[in-house]
Scaffold this motif. Structure first.
Motif, PDB file in Angstrom:
ATOM      1  N   ARG A 109      -7.140   3.123   1.900  1.00  0.00           N
ATOM      2  CA  ARG A 109      -7.242   4.461   1.278  1.00  0.00           C
ATOM      3  C   ARG A 109      -8.174   5.346   2.092  1.00  0.00           C
ATOM      4  O   ARG A 109      -7.892   6.521   2.319  1.00  0.00           O
ATOM      5  CB  ARG A 109      -7.761   4.352  -0.166  1.00  0.00           C
ATOM      6  CG  ARG A 109      -6.738   3.834  -1.152  1.00  0.00           C
ATOM      7  CD  ARG A 109      -7.191   4.017  -2.587  1.00  0.00           C
ATOM      8  NE  ARG A 109      -8.428   3.324  -2.899  1.00  0.00           N
ATOM      9  CZ  ARG A 109      -8.505   2.078  -3.356  1.00  0.00           C
ATOM     10  NH1 ARG A 109      -7.426   1.363  -3.540  1.00  0.00           N
ATOM     11  NH2 ARG A 109      -9.668   1.539  -3.631  1.00  0.00           N
ATOM     12  N   ARG A 110      -9.249   4.771   2.551  1.00  0.00           N
ATOM     13  CA  ARG A 110     -10.215   5.534   3.343  1.00  0.00           C
ATOM     14  C   ARG A 110      -9.614   5.981   4.679  1.00  0.00           C
ATOM     15  O   ARG A 110      -9.776   7.113   5.096  1.00  0.00           O
ATOM     16  CB  ARG A 110     -11.452   4.685   3.585  1.00  0.00           C
ATOM     17  CG  ARG A 110     -12.516   5.439   4.320  1.00  0.00           C
ATOM     18  CD  ARG A 110     -13.862   4.906   3.987  1.00  0.00           C
ATOM     19  NE  ARG A 110     -14.835   5.786   4.584  1.00  0.00           N
ATOM     20  CZ  ARG A 110     -16.127   5.584   4.529  1.00  0.00           C
ATOM     21  NH1 ARG A 110     -16.590   4.566   3.875  1.00  0.00           N
ATOM     22  NH2 ARG A 110     -16.941   6.415   5.092  1.00  0.00           N
ATOM     23  N   PHE A 129       0.824  -1.211   0.000  1.00  0.00           N
ATOM     24  CA  PHE A 129       0.000   0.000   0.000  1.00  0.00           C
ATOM     25  C   PHE A 129       0.860   1.264   0.000  1.00  0.00           C
ATOM     26  O   PHE A 129       0.536   2.240  -0.669  1.00  0.00           O
ATOM     27  CB  PHE A 129      -0.943  -0.001   1.206  1.00  0.00           C
ATOM     28  CG  PHE A 129      -1.828   1.215   1.281  1.00  0.00           C
ATOM     29  CD1 PHE A 129      -2.884   1.361   0.404  1.00  0.00           C
ATOM     30  CD2 PHE A 129      -1.599   2.210   2.208  1.00  0.00           C
ATOM     31  CE1 PHE A 129      -3.709   2.476   0.455  1.00  0.00           C
ATOM     32  CE2 PHE A 129      -2.411   3.328   2.275  1.00  0.00           C
ATOM     33  CZ  PHE A 129      -3.467   3.467   1.389  1.00  0.00           C
ATOM     34  N   CYS A 133      -6.520   6.415   5.267  1.00  0.00           N
ATOM     35  CA  CYS A 133      -5.488   7.401   4.924  1.00  0.00           C
ATOM     36  C   CYS A 133      -6.129   8.791   4.790  1.00  0.00           C
ATOM     37  O   CYS A 133      -5.620   9.767   5.328  1.00  0.00           O
ATOM     38  CB  CYS A 133      -4.843   6.984   3.597  1.00  0.00           C
ATOM     39  SG  CYS A 133      -3.209   7.610   3.371  1.00  0.00           S
ATOM     40  N   VAL A 134      -7.250   8.889   4.108  1.00  0.00           N
ATOM     41  CA  VAL A 134      -7.968  10.155   3.933  1.00  0.00           C
ATOM     42  C   VAL A 134      -8.514  10.641   5.260  1.00  0.00           C
ATOM     43  O   VAL A 134      -8.382  11.809   5.607  1.00  0.00           O
ATOM     44  CB  VAL A 134      -9.119   9.994   2.901  1.00  0.00           C
ATOM     45  CG1 VAL A 134     -10.028  11.203   2.901  1.00  0.00           C
ATOM     46  CG2 VAL A 134      -8.545   9.772   1.516  1.00  0.00           C
ATOM     47  N   LYS A 179      -1.095   2.878  -3.888  1.00  0.00           N
ATOM     48  CA  LYS A 179      -2.401   2.990  -3.225  1.00  0.00           C
ATOM     49  C   LYS A 179      -3.515   2.281  -3.994  1.00  0.00           C
ATOM     50  O   LYS A 179      -4.510   1.889  -3.422  1.00  0.00           O
ATOM     51  CB  LYS A 179      -2.786   4.470  -3.066  1.00  0.00           C
ATOM     52  CG  LYS A 179      -1.752   5.300  -2.330  1.00  0.00           C
ATOM     53  CD  LYS A 179      -2.034   5.346  -0.854  1.00  0.00           C
ATOM     54  CE  LYS A 179      -1.207   6.355  -0.123  1.00  0.00           C
ATOM     55  NZ  LYS A 179       0.054   5.835   0.380  1.00  0.00           N
ATOM     56  N   ARG A 180      -3.337   2.137  -5.304  1.00  0.00           N
ATOM     57  CA  ARG A 180      -4.367   1.519  -6.147  1.00  0.00           C
ATOM     58  C   ARG A 180      -3.773   0.465  -7.071  1.00  0.00           C
ATOM     59  O   ARG A 180      -3.637   0.697  -8.278  1.00  0.00           O
ATOM     60  CB  ARG A 180      -5.059   2.591  -7.009  1.00  0.00           C
ATOM     61  CG  ARG A 180      -5.945   3.524  -6.212  1.00  0.00           C
ATOM     62  CD  ARG A 180      -6.708   4.471  -7.141  1.00  0.00           C
ATOM     63  NE  ARG A 180      -7.512   5.379  -6.381  1.00  0.00           N
ATOM     64  CZ  ARG A 180      -8.751   5.106  -5.971  1.00  0.00           C
ATOM     65  NH1 ARG A 180      -9.308   3.961  -6.266  1.00  0.00           N
ATOM     66  NH2 ARG A 180      -9.419   5.991  -5.268  1.00  0.00           N
ATOM     67  N   PHE A 229      -7.337  -2.649   0.461  1.00  0.00           N
ATOM     68  CA  PHE A 229      -6.858  -1.425  -0.189  1.00  0.00           C
ATOM     69  C   PHE A 229      -7.905  -0.314  -0.142  1.00  0.00           C
ATOM     70  O   PHE A 229      -7.577   0.842   0.088  1.00  0.00           O
ATOM     71  CB  PHE A 229      -6.410  -1.707  -1.630  1.00  0.00           C
ATOM     72  CG  PHE A 229      -5.070  -2.379  -1.681  1.00  0.00           C
ATOM     73  CD1 PHE A 229      -3.906  -1.639  -1.533  1.00  0.00           C
ATOM     74  CD2 PHE A 229      -4.957  -3.748  -1.827  1.00  0.00           C
ATOM     75  CE1 PHE A 229      -2.659  -2.245  -1.538  1.00  0.00           C
ATOM     76  CE2 PHE A 229      -3.713  -4.367  -1.836  1.00  0.00           C
ATOM     77  CZ  PHE A 229      -2.564  -3.610  -1.697  1.00  0.00           C
ATOM     78  N   MET A 230      -9.162  -0.689  -0.320  1.00  0.00           N
ATOM     79  CA  MET A 230     -10.240   0.298  -0.230  1.00  0.00           C
ATOM     80  C   MET A 230     -10.282   0.911   1.175  1.00  0.00           C
ATOM     81  O   MET A 230     -10.334   2.136   1.326  1.00  0.00           O
ATOM     82  CB  MET A 230     -11.575  -0.383  -0.562  1.00  0.00           C
ATOM     83  CG  MET A 230     -12.703   0.554  -0.836  1.00  0.00           C
ATOM     84  SD  MET A 230     -14.164  -0.228  -1.569  1.00  0.00           S
ATOM     85  CE  MET A 230     -14.162  -1.885  -0.925  1.00  0.00           C
TER      86      MET A 230
END
Length: 83
Positions: free
Chosen positions: A55-56, A22, A58-59, A26-27, A51-52
């Protein structure tokens, strides 16, 4: 009612591997996710969800760190109103 599905807990190796990937990407593509799932012995959907969620998180972490202090540019929605 069907019994609730047991929550999967990653092994230390799986978690460290997923986090390391990751940090680099990220994707990852579906093909890459498929390879990761085979290497780690996980379902493709599990890897995709990791991964989804990562990312969430991380935001969310960025938002928590930067969105709460007053005076930060871009945090006020009134800047974009037409009033």
């Amino acid at each position: 009612m069907a019994p609730k599905k047991q929550r999967l807990v990653f092994t230390d190796l799986q978690r460290r591997t997923l986090i390391a990937i990751f940090k680099e990407n990220k994707r990852p593509s579906k093909e890459m996710q498929h390879t990761i799932s085979q290497q780690l012995g996980l379902e493709l959907s599990t890897v995709s969800n990791f991964f989804m969620n990562a990312r969430r998180r991380c935001v969310d972490r960025w938002h928590d760190d930067h969105g709460t202090s007053p005076g930060q540019p871009g945090t006020s929605t009134s800047t974009f109103s037409k009033a």
